[in-house]
Design an enzyme around this catalytic site. Sequence first.
Site, PDB file in Angstrom:
ATOM      1  N   ASP A 161      57.992  38.160  31.401  1.00  0.00           N
ATOM      2  CA  ASP A 161      56.678  38.634  31.018  1.00  0.00           C
ATOM      3  C   ASP A 161      56.647  40.115  31.388  1.00  0.00           C
ATOM      4  O   ASP A 161      57.479  40.580  32.160  1.00  0.00           O
ATOM      5  CB  ASP A 161      55.658  37.830  31.825  1.00  0.00           C
ATOM      6  CG  ASP A 161      54.262  38.342  31.615  1.00  0.00           C
ATOM      7  OD1 ASP A 161      53.920  38.590  30.458  1.00  0.00           O
ATOM      8  OD2 ASP A 161      53.533  38.481  32.606  1.00  0.00           O
TER       9      ASP A 161
ATOM     10  N   ASP B 279      53.756  35.904  35.674  1.00  0.00           N
ATOM     11  CA  ASP B 279      52.777  35.831  36.748  1.00  0.00           C
ATOM     12  C   ASP B 279      51.501  35.108  36.360  1.00  0.00           C
ATOM     13  O   ASP B 279      50.719  34.764  37.221  1.00  0.00           O
ATOM     14  CB  ASP B 279      52.422  37.236  37.230  1.00  0.00           C
ATOM     15  CG  ASP B 279      51.670  38.006  36.176  1.00  0.00           C
ATOM     16  OD1 ASP B 279      52.003  37.839  34.990  1.00  0.00           O
ATOM     17  OD2 ASP B 279      50.760  38.756  36.524  1.00  0.00           O
TER      18      ASP B 279
ATOM     19  N   ASP C 187      52.087  32.344  31.100  1.00  0.00           N
ATOM     20  CA  ASP C 187      53.539  32.224  31.195  1.00  0.00           C
ATOM     21  C   ASP C 187      53.972  30.816  31.559  1.00  0.00           C
ATOM     22  O   ASP C 187      55.161  30.532  31.617  1.00  0.00           O
ATOM     23  CB  ASP C 187      54.080  33.201  32.247  1.00  0.00           C
ATOM     24  CG  ASP C 187      53.685  34.619  31.938  1.00  0.00           C
ATOM     25  OD1 ASP C 187      53.814  35.014  30.772  1.00  0.00           O
ATOM     26  OD2 ASP C 187      53.227  35.330  32.849  1.00  0.00           O
TER      27      ASP C 187
END
Lengths: 1194, 346
Positions: free
Chosen positions: A433, A861, A865
Amino acid sequence: MGRGRRFKKLYLSKIYTFTCGKKSLFNDEHSQIGSVGFSRVVLVNEPADKFENSSENNNNNNYADNVVCSTKYTVANFLPKSLFEQFRRVANFFFLVTGVLSFTKLAPYTAVSAILPLIVVITATMVKEGIEDMRRKKQDIEVNNRMVEMLKGSGTFERTEWKNLKVGNIVKVEKDEFFPADLLLLSSSYEDAVCYVETMNLDGETNLKLKQGLEITSSLHEYDFSDFKAYIKCEDPNANLYSFVGSMEFKEQVHALSPQQLLLRDSKLRNTDYIFGAVIFTGHDTKVIQNSISPPSKRSKIERKMDKVIYVLFFILFLMSFVGSVFFGITTKEDLKNNVMKRWYLRPDDSTIFFDPKRAPAAAFFHCLTALMLYSFFIPISLYVSIEVVKVLQSIFINQDINMYHEETDKPAHAVTSNLNEELGQVHTILSDKTGTLTCNSMEFIKCSIAGVAYGRGVTEVEKAMNRRNGLEFDDIMNSPDRKAPIKGFNFTDERIMDGNWVNEPHANVIRNFFRLLAICHTAIPEVDEDTGKVSYEAESPDEAAFVIAAKEVGFEFYKRTQTSLSIFELDPVSQQKVKRTYTLLNVLEFNSTRKRMSVIVKDEKGRILLLCKGADSVMFERLANNGREFEENTLEHVHEYADAGLRTLILAFRELDEQGYKEFDAKFTEAKNSISEERETMIEEVSDNIERNMVLLGATAIEDKLQHGVPNCIDKLSQAGIKIWVLTGDKMETAINIGLLREGMKQIIVHLDTPEIRSLEKGGDKTAISRASRDSIKHQLSQGAEQLTAASGTSEQAFALIIDGKSLTYALEDDMKNSFLDLATSCASIICCRVSPKQKALVTRLVKFRTGKTTLGIGDGANDVGMLQEADIGIGISGVEGMQAVMSSDVAIAQFCYLERLLLVHGHWCYRRISSMICYFFYKNITFGFTLFLFEVHASFSGEPAYNDWFLSLYNVFFSSLPVIALGVFDQDVSARYCLRFPMLYREGVENILFSWRPIISWMVNGFISSIIIFFFCSKAMEIQAFDKGGRTAGRDILGATMYTCVVWVVNLQMALAISYFTLIQHVLIWGSIVIWYVFLLAYGAMASSFSGNAYQVFAETLASTPSYWLLVFFVVITTLVPYFTFSALQMRFFPMYHEIVQWLRHKGKTNDPEFCAMVRQSSLRPTTVGSTARRAAKTNSLSLRGSTTDHR
Amino acid sequence: MSSSSAAASGSADSTAARRNTKRPKYSKFTQQELPACKPILTPRAVISVFLLVSVVFVPVGVASLLASRKVVEIVHRYDAECIPPSNSSDKVAYIQNSSVDKTCNITLKVNKHMKSPIHVYYQLDNFYQNHRRYVKSRNDEQLRDSSKWDSTSGCKPEDMANGKPIVPCGLIAWSLFNDTYVFSLNNKNLTVNKKGISWKSDRDHKFGKDVFPKNFQNGSIIGGAHLNDSIPLSQQEDLIVWMRTAALPTFRKLYGKIEMDLNEGDTISVTLKNNYNTYSFSGKKKLVLSTTGWLGGKNDFLGIAYLTVGGLCFFLAMSFTIIYFVKPRQLGDPSYLSWNRNPGGH
């Protein structure tokens, strides 16, 4: 805080042109309310408990409560469920069957000795499971017990735990708090019920979302709610984050509800003091949790391979049993022929079924079962539990690593699940990410170009990393004492501009306009601290805040916003005084991704009407007036420079409007805004587009999307280790590109659907046409990309980057295209997917995982995700920020991206190495032991009599050989952490799976067979028939068994000592300890009553200890058994050293300080790394030096 | 890097304790930095290990070999010659015929001086004392404890005879070896001491002092030797020796000791009773007289093995030395790495 109202009552919706003020209209979907899938009924403020006796109204009662539960077991089902899980493993089931069989007469040994190790093993595993589940339970409790203010029957808001919320409750959520459930927004601290929501946890987008309650409820305040009643009908719980259909009956009127009113659990209230909302979905009904798949149980590749090896062992086991049974059957049958007994001493004439010559086939069958039990020592029963224990200990080491502890957030690394440790050493692709993972989600104003002059001496993280590689240290500058305390969002130093010096610059006028634009053209809200007078800003996105702060630092301090005006303090160049200026705000044309620009129209104090505009270079340069292009050339050059340095750039321009022109625009604009037709947006866009022309260029800004500390360096190391990195981000393409994963000279292949044709089709709204055209376009773009690649394949230096956006990805992931997409992607050096939805992240991960068959690691985070983390072989959660979703569904949580380097290169490498050598060693030791049993059987007419005493047998795996192997699994290191980091290439051993391919596995097995044969052959030959000691007595089964067993214990432990490369005190204690324990056991066991110890009674004390031939034989056999392995390793070290052996050699020779030598070892990779600063540097030197040499010189 | 982190963490330790942070405690153990010895196989180490092994093994081998060579052993197979030629067509029938006198005379020639004590063994061949059915067929309780005389579990089919329990029960006891030997030298009887031929622990703890044979060899089929009902089991050393089962199908068991030196050239005549049936499973029977050395009986195997492995290690040491001297190679040479050897697979 927050209670006292600091904001003037603001109708913020007025600022927004596009997103706000849209009426929620009843459309098709609303007609479905009440039908299947849309049947939910919520009685607001009539929580169930009030209506317990009225059956009609207690709808709310039927809905799930707000308790979230992620545990696997409950107290009640723990035992059966975990037992079931345990015996699903083939090996455990096998041992269960043999354990049960051992109670029958078939057993070659006593039942207790067979069942005890199994009980120990199963109990240990279950305890471990229990502890892990307890930990999850704790986390659940933490979440469930968060506090929120809820309206109680008394009419006041009282704090209560999240878990107490029920559907229909009214809650008050304050600034920066998470929403405890899915809420219907009723009213907020703003008059028009607007609130800002950060949905980073849900979709990863960083900018704030604007939500607005219904007008009808917007006026409700804290004390109005006690008698507020409403009746909501809406859709059933579902996983779609972006849709919501419902209606609310309030004051006898029905109002349509849209996603605009829905506040989702796990998003966060921002920039708004508080909101009031009604709970609609609770607990597992909330959209977030509906979205989360139940965590898949992941097993590492090594374990899966280990299963295969165990099947091989099973095969050998069955083969041995079968062969034995055939021989046994034949000999048994021959014992009685025509009523003549052959081996009369066995009384074959009067036998049980197990030895009956008359029923030899049956006897052979039963013997086969016996043999299976006997040779079951082939299958390492304690392997699974040892691995579990080892992994838990390994995770403790990961958790304890001080180098992965983040001081600021007080977060150490945390291995959430322990069963993937070794997988960390095999990662082939990282899917990352961006926001919050690679970057800190803080933007810093770092450079600007005004009037064609570049300002700003700040150094970006990317530049820093490159310079560090080049040997220059920039820390001196960063740490120099004159540096002021850092201001969040501002990292700009240039004395030509700072402290009012800009007035002396040649283009002072332009500079003033530049910063004035920054101070005005935005939608931020200032917050003035009443005590200190300091201003802080609440902005929709961090870049915007960075601009306002930059303007403030330079001297254009925005401090007040009203409905219609903006006030700033600015420095008067003439009087050198701070003067207050107020600009009347006429219109805001906000940013969106198609426009890629934002403008405000203001009237200054002199009555001039100004259009101030900032936007992406792709749209701005074409909008400049002919006379406004004075600085275009220089600015363009600077913009490119900035982009190369990984900065986000925006172009600033303005235009003066005459009264007449503005009036015309305003009329058209108002008309467009007020239209309620579907064309509304297009109309607004068109009007705006017409006015945002003929502008005068001021300059460009460069914002650093601040990478987390150490990220470039980490990426560099990881790519040196041969790991590929994909970035999957919810962010826009522009912001996604500039994050330092790219290097200059890298060709970008951009796949997108932002073409005019598609856009025009979209306006048409014909869905099938759009998708057909899009599909064709993507296909075309992909094949073009592939062509580019093949064309460039001749010139090896060229590296490609693939950039693809979410919309295109939808098509690229379709079955017919995904292969060509992946082929293209795997041949590119870096891949960036932007604007991807959480689901797409998971899909891409799955595609990569299955198509390449290599280990993937997802790192992120936010809750967006989660899918990716669960889909990837390993999910890493970043725990630095708030929001537990990612961490909870991750396998390992770390505080910062840069810890990934240590996690993978050090811990991953070690764990991989440890586990694989541990498993190999396990096979070795069990084969060594198990095969001696078989060899003995050969000499015992395969009758199934074990060579060793029962308890020798059952304790082998538990005591005499297990502790050193656990120590190997926990402590062994080929090279120390320092060398792991210095030679990232070491990691390749894991990616290539060199240590756990069939070759080493089979070599170890063969080694086991050899050891076993040597032990049995020499022992039986040396003891054979002659007198065993001076007293003339011969050696019986007891003595041969004990001697062979002693040899086995010695051999497997010494073999361990040879195999490990890291001897601490612990290893010494455990290895020598195991051997000592064997002797102690032999003594103690021999001293027990003979009824218990059987033929081991006093065998050591009386016979073995005092006999020289025993000691000589053991000494001889042990050393001889080790010779083959020792010779093999010596030859391997000499002729085919593995990379770790080379590094060990380096360390041993003390050559690590010899740069030339190190460089040579590092250079061992013939495959060039493609991203990261090392590669960048290499590319630079390559382009400088004449082609040919690929070595990089210091 | 490790040193700097160590220093940093060291200084932070004290503050960490105060602030109650989650900071991991620094110790060499938790940071996996324990002092360790990290041996690697350098040429020198390899060569010295091989040399060391050969230096140790060769003398030990020589010593073992000498010890074995010193032992004097007379082995005489008698199972074939003790069948009268008339019965040689059906040896089994002969041996099973209890009415025939099975006395047989053989002579043993002493080729070398034999020092007392001279151990007398019988050696059986192809006799599976390690067969599971056989090994399990005994009851240790009954052997040890006179009050448990009737516990015969596991002894089937030799547990009961004529409805009464057998002591000692089971196949092992039942098949007790029953050839007997009487030695004479120059027509003078040589006494064979049958005391102390078993392990002391067996006599003291496994076979009861007050357990007497009962109902033994009273069944339909007589297996082997009879026992004297008036001697407790703990003194029936032949039985004790027999019941400590052999590991391999060829085994010797101690019969007794001749506590007298035998001189070179002596001829010993043995009068033996060839009772034991090894003919049905075609096992050989041998009579063995042997002295012992410090390493036990005569077996050159260990000595030769030591010498062989010692020699092999010496050879390996030499080969490695030659390799290292003749073709020294920089160990850092990366071209041997697996991923460089097959560049296709990455």
